[in-house]
Design an enzyme around this catalytic site. Structure first.
Site, mmCIF file in Angstrom:
data_model
loop_
_atom_site.group_PDB
_atom_site.id
_atom_site.type_symbol
_atom_site.label_atom_id
_atom_site.label_comp_id
_atom_site.label_asym_id
_atom_site.label_seq_id
_atom_site.Cartn_x
_atom_site.Cartn_y
_atom_site.Cartn_z
ATOM 1 N N LYS A 6 0.834 -1.222 0.000
ATOM 2 C CA LYS A 6 0.000 0.000 0.000
ATOM 3 C C LYS A 6 0.859 1.258 0.000
ATOM 4 O O LYS A 6 0.556 2.218 -0.701
ATOM 5 C CB LYS A 6 -0.869 0.039 1.265
ATOM 6 C CG LYS A 6 -2.187 -0.661 1.128
ATOM 7 C CD LYS A 6 -3.143 -0.257 2.236
ATOM 8 C CE LYS A 6 -2.607 -0.469 3.632
ATOM 9 N NZ LYS A 6 -2.573 -1.847 4.101
ATOM 10 N N GLY A 7 1.911 1.222 0.814
ATOM 11 C CA GLY A 7 2.774 2.408 0.944
ATOM 12 C C GLY A 7 3.407 2.778 -0.386
ATOM 13 O O GLY A 7 3.392 3.946 -0.793
ATOM 14 N N ASP A 60 6.639 4.498 5.846
ATOM 15 C CA ASP A 60 5.985 4.886 4.595
ATOM 16 C C ASP A 60 6.155 6.382 4.320
ATOM 17 O O ASP A 60 6.171 6.805 3.164
ATOM 18 C CB ASP A 60 4.492 4.546 4.627
ATOM 19 C CG ASP A 60 4.263 3.100 4.192
ATOM 20 O OD1 ASP A 60 5.063 2.587 3.390
ATOM 21 O OD2 ASP A 60 3.288 2.493 4.673
ATOM 22 N N GLU A 139 -9.976 -1.787 13.646
ATOM 23 C CA GLU A 139 -9.091 -0.639 13.890
ATOM 24 C C GLU A 139 -9.285 0.558 12.968
ATOM 25 O O GLU A 139 -9.107 1.686 13.378
ATOM 26 C CB GLU A 139 -7.627 -1.067 13.810
ATOM 27 C CG GLU A 139 -7.047 -1.581 15.100
ATOM 28 C CD GLU A 139 -7.302 -3.064 15.285
ATOM 29 O OE1 GLU A 139 -7.999 -3.661 14.430
ATOM 30 O OE2 GLU A 139 -6.815 -3.617 16.275
ATOM 31 N N PRO A 180 -10.410 -13.065 -2.785
ATOM 32 C CA PRO A 180 -10.153 -12.119 -1.684
ATOM 33 C C PRO A 180 -10.526 -10.680 -2.062
ATOM 34 O O PRO A 180 -11.012 -9.923 -1.217
ATOM 35 C CB PRO A 180 -8.644 -12.243 -1.442
ATOM 36 C CG PRO A 180 -8.269 -13.586 -1.983
ATOM 37 C CD PRO A 180 -9.209 -13.849 -3.141
ATOM 38 N N GLN A 182 -12.937 -9.813 -4.107
ATOM 39 C CA GLN A 182 -14.400 -9.721 -4.031
ATOM 40 C C GLN A 182 -14.849 -9.515 -2.590
ATOM 41 O O GLN A 182 -15.734 -8.710 -2.304
ATOM 42 C CB GLN A 182 -15.034 -10.994 -4.594
ATOM 43 C CG GLN A 182 -14.734 -11.218 -6.080
ATOM 44 C CD GLN A 182 -15.286 -12.553 -6.568
ATOM 45 O OE1 GLN A 182 -16.347 -12.981 -6.139
ATOM 46 N NE2 GLN A 182 -14.560 -13.210 -7.456
ATOM 47 N N CYS A 376 24.931 7.871 13.373
ATOM 48 C CA CYS A 376 24.421 8.103 14.720
ATOM 49 C C CYS A 376 25.155 7.235 15.755
ATOM 50 O O CYS A 376 26.276 7.552 16.118
ATOM 51 C CB CYS A 376 22.908 7.912 14.753
ATOM 52 S SG CYS A 376 22.154 8.861 16.093
ATOM 53 N N GLN A 380 29.063 7.497 17.237
ATOM 54 C CA GLN A 380 29.428 7.528 18.664
ATOM 55 C C GLN A 380 30.399 6.386 18.979
ATOM 56 O O GLN A 380 31.396 6.568 19.681
ATOM 57 C CB GLN A 380 28.172 7.396 19.531
ATOM 58 C CG GLN A 380 27.198 8.563 19.361
ATOM 59 C CD GLN A 380 25.890 8.355 20.122
ATOM 60 O OE1 GLN A 380 25.628 7.291 20.672
ATOM 61 N NE2 GLN A 380 25.046 9.380 20.138
ATOM 62 N N ARG A 473 19.829 10.654 21.937
ATOM 63 C CA ARG A 473 19.790 11.254 23.264
ATOM 64 C C ARG A 473 21.206 11.585 23.753
ATOM 65 O O ARG A 473 21.399 12.424 24.601
ATOM 66 C CB ARG A 473 19.146 10.259 24.237
ATOM 67 C CG ARG A 473 18.259 10.886 25.283
ATOM 68 C CD ARG A 473 17.712 9.834 26.228
ATOM 69 N NE ARG A 473 16.645 9.018 25.671
ATOM 70 C CZ ARG A 473 15.364 9.414 25.566
ATOM 71 N NH1 ARG A 473 15.002 10.595 25.980
ATOM 72 N NH2 ARG A 473 14.464 8.610 25.056
ATOM 73 N N HIS A 520 21.260 11.432 10.972
ATOM 74 C CA HIS A 520 20.909 10.311 10.090
ATOM 75 C C HIS A 520 20.819 10.781 8.644
ATOM 76 O O HIS A 520 19.733 11.146 8.171
ATOM 77 C CB HIS A 520 19.553 9.722 10.507
ATOM 78 C CG HIS A 520 19.599 8.947 11.781
ATOM 79 N ND1 HIS A 520 20.006 7.636 11.830
ATOM 80 C CD2 HIS A 520 19.314 9.310 13.052
ATOM 81 C CE1 HIS A 520 19.958 7.210 13.082
ATOM 82 N NE2 HIS A 520 19.537 8.212 13.847
ATOM 83 N N GLU A 522 20.749 9.191 5.981
ATOM 84 C CA GLU A 522 19.913 8.322 5.137
ATOM 85 C C GLU A 522 18.490 8.853 4.982
ATOM 86 O O GLU A 522 17.810 8.555 4.008
ATOM 87 C CB GLU A 522 19.893 6.892 5.692
ATOM 88 C CG GLU A 522 19.141 6.671 7.013
ATOM 89 C CD GLU A 522 19.976 6.910 8.262
ATOM 90 O OE1 GLU A 522 21.020 7.593 8.167
ATOM 91 O OE2 GLU A 522 19.595 6.417 9.348
HETATM 92 N N1 GLN Z 1 21.556 5.410 21.113
HETATM 93 C C1 GLN Z 1 22.192 6.586 20.656
HETATM 94 C C2 GLN Z 1 21.610 7.844 21.269
HETATM 95 O O1 GLN Z 1 20.525 7.831 21.769
HETATM 96 C C3 GLN Z 1 22.149 6.674 19.142
HETATM 97 C C4 GLN Z 1 20.777 6.787 18.621
HETATM 98 C C5 GLN Z 1 20.677 6.451 17.170
HETATM 99 O O2 GLN Z 1 21.542 5.782 16.616
HETATM 100 N N2 GLN Z 1 19.626 6.856 16.526
HETATM 101 O O3 GLN Z 1 22.235 8.888 21.254
#
Ligand code: GLN
Length: 545
Positions: A6-7, A60, A139, A180, A182, A376, A380, A473, A520, A522
């Site tokens: 659907k997406g 989506d 739902e 299905p 129908q 991310c 780190q 975080r 991120h 991506e």
């Molecule tokens: N766990 C890490 C943080 O909270 C990285 C989070 C993530 O990769 N989106 O900072």
């Protein structure tokens, strides 16, 4: 039903209408009580997508952004929880003038209002609203009621598209069964709706006989039965829809006048996908692979798509493999497997599980000079790996994995500490778009210098400032920055106030590509405009010796 496509169907309809010069926006309705997708584990729901305004939503929404080439906002996403929340807030504010607030019509009316608002905000002529779940289940009944009410109000402005699964059965396994479909139509009829168009999702194309069968069994013109067979790449779907006449049928139903027709760039992109190309092998070291029949790639769908966009831009065939981080914890010898990849990505993640395996992998990639891209958590952990093995901090860690570590190179920001202490987890991460200033002479600077305005917000002789989406975080602890830099770790992107480290890398003379981002990237990669950092990473991978 879920997983039937659907997406992609909704995203593709947006794509083909936009190609006819119409202003389009897309909405997603998720029929669960969670107010947003932020509190769900990726193995539960697939990837949590993040918009510029920080909305944490269904993957989506990522498909819509990729197929429309547009940024969406909070207005484009709703769940049962968020709709009820708005109605309850209005009730508490006495906005219903002392009246009894009934589920019907209040909830469907709120849904209609949200669709209207999203259209106004996007200045759109057409909105595509995808209703999650299956017709006939409890739902989504109030959302279907919203469609019914909308159709009564504006009968010529609403077209209902049913995406239906047509299974292939029989001895040869290729007899398409319309039963299905129908039943789905009958279920729709029982809530007062009838589809304007049926998209028949099947392994194969629908033949004339099956089309006719659906026409009579479901009371629908056979020209409105559109065949949606399996495809090798989701990006082929808009082209198939256009060629099967779907665009014209929708335009006719809604009495919309197109302005031109232009699928040139999209068709050229699909041509590259279909052509034969030399492979580039990318490994992704993660942990959200789920159990049972869960589709593991769903947890990292945007990473996967971003790799593809960049590979296609370089005319390479992306070959992507998944590697479970935890296996490197039990078996260091397994690290050798990483050598077979042209490049390795460590994507985002949360919690302690798999952390040491990822750090072991990063060390291997650094020492063996294999292109590495950390997203991310990946950034780190690369910082921690560098601190431990190059900068002489053997106890370096993130307080997320070891709250008592003596060298908290990655730590939680003071303002975030309060949220965790109060168990206030919903929508409290650092989310959405933030700017970062780039340092000249770095890989990051070089990559973004060539990028377009969707990534770069300021570019002059003195500064290059980008905007990227976040969801985390923890941060690099400023107390350790000087020490890391002295040993050669380069923070090539920092927040404008210099407090937050956004990109870290090793200079090219030390390693062909070793770079991580606190954000991120991506999430902003699009089919026709691959992300500059994914491009740089894939270029390094494609030329790996
Ligand atoms: N766990 C890490 C943080 O909270 C990285 C989070 C993530 O990769 N989106 O900072």
């Amino acid at each position: 039903m879920s997983g039937v496509g659907k997406g992609i169907a909704a995203a593709s309809i947006g794509n083909i209408l936009q190609a006819r010069g119409l202003s389009v926006t897309s909405l997603k309705i998720d029929p669960y009580v969670n107010v947003d997708a932020g509190t769900m584990n990726p193995t539960e729901h697939g990837e949590v997508f993040v918009l510029d305004d920080g909305t944490e939503c269904d993957q989506d929404m990522g498909n819509y952004e990729r197929f429309l080439g547009k940024d969406l906002t909070r207005a484009n996403y709703m769940t049962t929880g968020s709709v009820y929340l708005s109605v309850i807030q209005k009730e508490r504010n006495l906005e219903y003038g002392g009246k009894q607030v009934e589920v019907v019509p209040r909830i469907p009316m709120e849904v209609i209002e949200k669709i209207d608002r999203a259209m106004r905000k996007a200045k759109a002529t057409v909105s595509i609203t995808e209703i999650g779940g299956t017709v006939g289940e409890y739902e989504n009944i109030l959302f279907l009621e919203a469609v019914r009410m909308l159709k009564i109000r504006r009968p010529n402005d609403v077209a209902l598209v049913l995406v239906s699964y047509v299974p292939a059965l029989g001895a040869g396994g290729n007899e398409l069964k319309t039963k299905p479909t129908q039943h789905a139509v009958r279920n729709l009829n029982s809530v007062g709706l009838h589809p304007d168009i049926i998209l028949a999702r099947a392994n194969n194309s629908l033949d004339a006989k099956r089309r006719e069968k659906i026409q009579y069994a479901c009371s629908i013109d056979k020209r409105d039965v559109i065949s949606a067979p399996n495809v090798d790449s989701i990006y082929e779907v808009p082209v198939n829809f256009e060629d099967d006449g779907l665009t014209d049928r929708i335009l006719r139903k809604l009495d919309l006048k197109p302005h031109g027709r232009d699928m040139k760039d999209w068709r050229a992109f699909v041509k590259v996908i279909r052509s034969k190309k030399a492979a580039v092998r990318i490994g992704i070291v993660g942990k959200y692979f789920g159990a049972g029949d869960f589709v593991l790639t769903d947890s990292y769908i945007s990473v996967l798509e971003a790799v593809k966009h960049a590979a296609y831009a370089l005319k390479r065939e992306p070959v992507i493999e998944w590697i479970d981080a935890e296996k490197f914890e039990k078996n260091k010898a397994a690290l050798k497997e990483l050598s077979k990849y042209d490049g390795v990505i460590i994507p985002g993640g949360f919690g302690k599980r798999g952390v040491e395996g990822k750090i072991a992998a990063i060390q291997y990639l650094r020492e063996k000079k294999i292109p590495f891209f950390g997203l991310c958590y990946g950034m780190q952990l690369a910082t921690i790996e560098f601190a431990r093995h190059v900068a002489g901090m053997p106890d370096a860690n993130t307080t997320e994995s070891d709250p008592r570590t003596k060298q908290p190179v990655i730590y939680i920001l003071p303002e975030q500490k309060q949220n965790v202490a109060a168990k206030n987890y919903g929508a409290t991460l650092r989310r959405g778009a933030y700017p970062a200033a780039l340092k000249e002479g770095t890989i990051a600077h070089e990559a973004y210098a060539k990028a377009g305005k969707s990534f770069v917000i300021k570019k002059n002789s003195k500064a290059l400032v980008i905007s990227e989406r976040h969801r985390h975080r923890y941060e690099v602890n400023p107390d350790y920055i000087g020490k890391l830099e002295k040993k050669g770790w380069v923070f090539s992107g920092v927040s404008p106030d210099r407090r937050l480290m956004e990109i870290a890398e090793l200079p090219r003379k030390v390693h062909p590509f070793f770079l991580g981002t606190q954000f991120h990237p991506e999430l902003k990669s699009r089919p026709l405009t691959a992300h500059p950092l994914f491009l740089a990473f894939l270029k390094a991978a494609a030329t790996k010796k």
